[in-house]
Scaffold this active site. Structure first.
Site, PDB file in Angstrom:
ATOM      1  N   ILE A  39       0.852  -1.199   0.000  1.00 19.87           N
ATOM      2  CA  ILE A  39       0.000   0.000   0.000  1.00 19.87           C
ATOM      3  C   ILE A  39       0.884   1.245   0.000  1.00 19.87           C
ATOM      4  O   ILE A  39       1.633   1.480   0.961  1.00 19.87           O
ATOM      5  CB  ILE A  39      -0.921   0.034   1.247  1.00 19.87           C
ATOM      6  CG1 ILE A  39      -1.702  -1.267   1.382  1.00 19.87           C
ATOM      7  CG2 ILE A  39      -1.870   1.234   1.182  1.00 19.87           C
ATOM      8  CD1 ILE A  39      -2.569  -1.352   2.643  1.00 19.87           C
ATOM      9  N   THR A  40       0.809   2.042  -1.054  1.00 22.73           N
ATOM     10  CA  THR A  40       1.597   3.275  -1.057  1.00 22.73           C
ATOM     11  C   THR A  40       0.887   4.304  -0.175  1.00 22.73           C
ATOM     12  O   THR A  40      -0.345   4.359  -0.139  1.00 22.73           O
ATOM     13  CB  THR A  40       1.783   3.836  -2.490  1.00 22.73           C
ATOM     14  OG1 THR A  40       0.494   4.194  -3.017  1.00 22.73           O
ATOM     15  CG2 THR A  40       2.427   2.833  -3.427  1.00 22.73           C
ATOM     16  N   GLY A  41       1.680   5.085   0.544  1.00 16.64           N
ATOM     17  CA  GLY A  41       1.094   6.084   1.443  1.00 16.64           C
ATOM     18  C   GLY A  41       0.257   5.441   2.537  1.00 16.64           C
ATOM     19  O   GLY A  41      -0.734   6.016   2.988  1.00 16.64           O
ATOM     20  N   ASN A  43       0.796   5.230   5.555  1.00 19.76           N
ATOM     21  CA  ASN A  43       1.009   5.798   6.894  1.00 19.76           C
ATOM     22  C   ASN A  43      -0.087   6.771   7.302  1.00 19.76           C
ATOM     23  O   ASN A  43      -0.070   7.286   8.418  1.00 19.76           O
ATOM     24  CB  ASN A  43       2.360   6.534   6.934  1.00 19.76           C
ATOM     25  CG  ASN A  43       2.388   7.717   5.979  1.00 19.76           C
ATOM     26  OD1 ASN A  43       2.238   7.536   4.779  1.00 19.76           O
ATOM     27  ND2 ASN A  43       2.524   8.909   6.484  1.00 19.76           N
ATOM     28  N   SER A  44      -1.026   7.034   6.410  1.00 23.80           N
ATOM     29  CA  SER A  44      -1.974   8.114   6.686  1.00 23.80           C
ATOM     30  C   SER A  44      -3.339   7.817   6.062  1.00 23.80           C
ATOM     31  O   SER A  44      -3.450   7.008   5.138  1.00 23.80           O
ATOM     32  CB  SER A  44      -1.395   9.404   6.072  1.00 23.80           C
ATOM     33  OG  SER A  44      -2.339  10.437   6.082  1.00 23.80           O
ATOM     34  N   GLY A  45      -4.364   8.452   6.608  1.00 20.89           N
ATOM     35  CA  GLY A  45      -5.699   8.471   5.997  1.00 20.89           C
ATOM     36  C   GLY A  45      -6.256   7.129   5.555  1.00 20.89           C
ATOM     37  O   GLY A  45      -6.227   6.132   6.288  1.00 20.89           O
ATOM     38  N   GLY A 154       6.052  -8.060 -12.989  1.00 23.53           N
ATOM     39  CA  GLY A 154       6.565  -9.432 -13.042  1.00 23.53           C
ATOM     40  C   GLY A 154       6.110 -10.213 -11.814  1.00 23.53           C
ATOM     41  O   GLY A 154       5.581 -11.321 -11.925  1.00 23.53           O
ATOM     42  N   TYR A 192      -5.241  18.436 -10.053  1.00 12.13           N
ATOM     43  CA  TYR A 192      -5.672  17.246  -9.298  1.00 12.13           C
ATOM     44  C   TYR A 192      -6.664  16.432 -10.141  1.00 12.13           C
ATOM     45  O   TYR A 192      -6.512  15.219 -10.284  1.00 12.13           O
ATOM     46  CB  TYR A 192      -6.297  17.676  -7.970  1.00 12.13           C
ATOM     47  CG  TYR A 192      -6.769  16.508  -7.132  1.00 12.13           C
ATOM     48  CD1 TYR A 192      -5.861  15.669  -6.495  1.00 12.13           C
ATOM     49  CD2 TYR A 192      -8.127  16.225  -6.979  1.00 12.13           C
ATOM     50  CE1 TYR A 192      -6.280  14.583  -5.738  1.00 12.13           C
ATOM     51  CE2 TYR A 192      -8.559  15.144  -6.212  1.00 12.13           C
ATOM     52  CZ  TYR A 192      -7.633  14.326  -5.593  1.00 12.13           C
ATOM     53  OH  TYR A 192      -8.060  13.253  -4.845  1.00 12.13           O
TER      54      TYR A 192
HETATM   55  N1  LIG Z   1      -9.757  12.328   1.137  1.00 12.10           N
HETATM   56  C1  LIG Z   1     -10.642  12.375   0.149  1.00 12.10           C
HETATM   57  O1  LIG Z   1     -11.726  12.966   0.294  1.00 12.10           O
HETATM   58  C2  LIG Z   1     -10.348  11.702  -1.162  1.00 12.10           C
HETATM   59  C3  LIG Z   1     -11.333  11.734  -2.171  1.00 12.10           C
HETATM   60  C4  LIG Z   1     -11.079  11.090  -3.389  1.00 12.10           C
HETATM   61  C5  LIG Z   1      -9.860  10.451  -3.585  1.00 12.10           C
HETATM   62  N2  LIG Z   1      -8.920  10.452  -2.604  1.00 12.10           N
HETATM   63  C6  LIG Z   1      -7.638   9.760  -2.878  1.00 12.10           C
HETATM   64  O2  LIG Z   1      -7.364   8.839  -1.840  1.00 12.10           O
HETATM   65  C7  LIG Z   1      -5.941   8.644  -1.748  1.00 12.10           C
HETATM   66  C8  LIG Z   1      -5.536   8.690  -0.292  1.00 12.10           C
HETATM   67  O3  LIG Z   1      -5.658  10.021   0.170  1.00 12.10           O
HETATM   68  P1  LIG Z   1      -6.058  10.406   1.664  1.00 12.10           P
HETATM   69  O4  LIG Z   1      -7.334  11.138   1.566  1.00 12.10           O
HETATM   70  O5  LIG Z   1      -5.944   9.256   2.558  1.00 12.10           O
HETATM   71  O6  LIG Z   1      -4.927  11.516   1.958  1.00 12.10           O
HETATM   72  P2  LIG Z   1      -3.747  11.602   3.005  1.00 12.10           P
HETATM   73  O7  LIG Z   1      -4.202  11.277   4.376  1.00 12.10           O
HETATM   74  O8  LIG Z   1      -3.121  12.942   2.767  1.00 12.10           O
HETATM   75  O9  LIG Z   1      -2.735  10.440   2.525  1.00 12.10           O
HETATM   76  C9  LIG Z   1      -1.991  10.591   1.376  1.00 12.10           C
HETATM   77  C10 LIG Z   1      -0.787   9.667   1.441  1.00 12.10           C
HETATM   78  O10 LIG Z   1      -0.003   9.860   0.266  1.00 12.10           O
HETATM   79  C11 LIG Z   1       1.342  10.021   0.643  1.00 12.10           C
HETATM   80  N3  LIG Z   1       2.131  10.774  -0.303  1.00 12.10           N
HETATM   81  C12 LIG Z   1       1.926  12.042  -0.748  1.00 12.10           C
HETATM   82  N4  LIG Z   1       2.928  12.401  -1.557  1.00 12.10           N
HETATM   83  C13 LIG Z   1       3.783  11.350  -1.620  1.00 12.10           C
HETATM   84  C14 LIG Z   1       5.006  11.125  -2.285  1.00 12.10           C
HETATM   85  N5  LIG Z   1       5.606  12.061  -3.035  1.00 12.10           N
HETATM   86  N6  LIG Z   1       5.617   9.936  -2.147  1.00 12.10           N
HETATM   87  C15 LIG Z   1       5.053   8.972  -1.377  1.00 12.10           C
HETATM   88  N7  LIG Z   1       3.907   9.126  -0.706  1.00 12.10           N
HETATM   89  C16 LIG Z   1       3.283  10.315  -0.833  1.00 12.10           C
HETATM   90  C17 LIG Z   1       1.269  10.743   1.969  1.00 12.10           C
HETATM   91  O11 LIG Z   1       2.503  10.655   2.638  1.00 12.10           O
HETATM   92  P3  LIG Z   1       2.957  11.768   3.726  1.00 12.10           P
HETATM   93  O12 LIG Z   1       2.262  11.397   5.008  1.00 12.10           O
HETATM   94  O13 LIG Z   1       4.433  11.603   3.756  1.00 12.10           O
HETATM   95  O14 LIG Z   1       2.520  13.101   3.187  1.00 12.10           O
HETATM   96  C18 LIG Z   1       0.129   9.993   2.623  1.00 12.10           C
HETATM   97  O15 LIG Z   1       0.608   8.810   3.201  1.00 12.10           O
HETATM   98  C19 LIG Z   1      -5.306   9.707  -2.619  1.00 12.10           C
HETATM   99  O16 LIG Z   1      -4.894   9.115  -3.840  1.00 12.10           O
HETATM  100  C20 LIG Z   1      -6.433  10.691  -2.879  1.00 12.10           C
HETATM  101  O17 LIG Z   1      -6.293  11.363  -4.108  1.00 12.10           O
HETATM  102  C21 LIG Z   1      -9.120  11.047  -1.402  1.00 12.10           C
END
Ligand SMILES: NC(=O)c1ccc[n+]([C@@H]2O[C@H](COP(=O)([O-])OP(=O)(O)OC[C@H]3O[C@@H](n4cnc5c(N)ncnc54)[C@H](OP(=O)(O)O)[C@@H]3O)[C@@H](O)[C@H]2O)c1
Length: 308
Positions: A39-41, A43-45, A154, A192
């Protein structure tokens, strides 16, 4: 009388908001023992909640993070909440192609399996550039995951049936791709939307290329979620969004449900390339289903990340 009307109006608003925020939960209890999930990212959300849920089902969960301290903290929390010790982190910065290549090299050397890849990490609309001079949104949200997936294909094929799940957003519908300017970086909201539209085309072309090879692909709109994406903006905006999110957005645990659905439900296999929301397949705008554009984006992305 005035008091009664106020109470009735508040109750009505409360019920209306509750109705607007209603979401399906993934009811499939399938276990993932012996499977490896990346799972990329994570650590959050939404990513962190997905990690907890899949670790609970017995999967080995690898989360990627760009900051070792935040990664350690998240792994501790995921282990504690899932009661699983099979969780680890690896360093990955999707804004840097070198980092992606190094990560994949290490992952392929140390991990025997990859059953489910979740391209979750994402940047909201910001006007910044990656280390390789791509617009931050397009570079991280699309190109980074494009290169990552290709370098891990792969392993995914060897572990077939395997799945690639990419987080997109229903806001994709407000923009179209401009092939003369894929690196568009003028209005943050539009950058975005374009990156999230690219996630959809990427999923469709990946599904087409992997037909008959046991790797299926899905794009997921998680809903509007109370995650940490506002941390990239000013304190004032964060405070304002806190109120908006409390009223209209749903918790991260709910946001993870469609991702979990695509990771575990067997029937989903029949809809490779599909766009999912609220734990079911959802319709796309006609322009977002154009196989010609999906193929063109794939070829352009190969050139941009040096895979061609
Ligand atoms: N929240 C919403 O309402 C919503 C709606 C539609 C789609 N999404 C999508 O859901 C996905 C998860 O987002 P979230 O809402 O959970 O946001 P989030 O809490 O901000 O989590 C985003 C994650 O992406 C990581 N990330 C950002 N830039 C990065 C980089 N350069 N290299 C590696 N990791 C990176 C962040 O790492 P750091 O902690 O280091 O910043 C964090 O772990 C995203 O693709 C977002 O577009 C979210």
């Amino acid at each position: 009388m005035f008091l009664l009307c106020t109470i009735a109006a508040s109750l009505l608003c409360f019920l209306l908001l509750k109705w607007m925020k209603r979401r399906r939960m993934c009811m499939d209890l399938k276990r993932l023992d012996g499977k490896t999930v990346l799972i990329t990212g994570g650590n959050s959300g939404i990513g962190k909640e997905t990690a907890v849920a899949l670790a609970m089902r017995g999967a080995r969960v690898v989360i990627t993070c760009r900051d070792p301290e935040r990664a350690e903290k998240a792994v501790r929390e995921i282990k504690m909440r899932s009661h699983s010790l099979n969780v680890l982190h690896m360093h990955l910065d999707l804004a840097n192609l070198r980092s992606i290549r190094d990560f994949c090299h290490k992952f392929l050397q140390t991990e025997k399996r990859l059953d489910i890849l979740i391209n979750n990490a994402g940047m909201p609309g910001v006007l910044d550039w990656t280390d390789d001079s791509f617009s931050m949104c397009f570079g991280v949200n699309h190109l980074g995951h494009f290169l990552l997936t290709n370098l891990l294909l792969g392993h995914l094929k060897e572990c077939a049936p395997s799945r690639v799940i990419t987080l997109t957003c229903s806001l994709y519908k407000y923009q179209k791709l401009d092939f003369q300017d894929l690196n568009y970086n003028l209005l943050p909201f539009f950058t975005y939307c374009r990156s999230k539209l690219a996630n959809i085309y990427f999923t469709q072309e990946l599904a087409r290329l992997m037909e008959g090879k046991g790797v299926t692909a899905y794009s997921v709109h998680p809903g509007y979620i109370q995650s940490n994406w506002t941390c990239h903006y000013s304190i004032l905006f964060q405070m304002l969004m806190k109120v908006v999110m409390l009223m209209f957005f749903v918790p991260c645990e709910v946001g993870a449900q469609t991702v979990i659905h695509c990771a575990v439900v067997d029937d989903v296999n029949q809809h490779s390339g599909g766009y999912f929301s609220d734990c079911r397949q959802s319709a796309l705008q006609p322009f977002a289903k154009d196989p010609g554009i999906a193929k063109k984006l794939w070829e352009a992305s190969e050139r941009l990340v040096g895979l061609a």
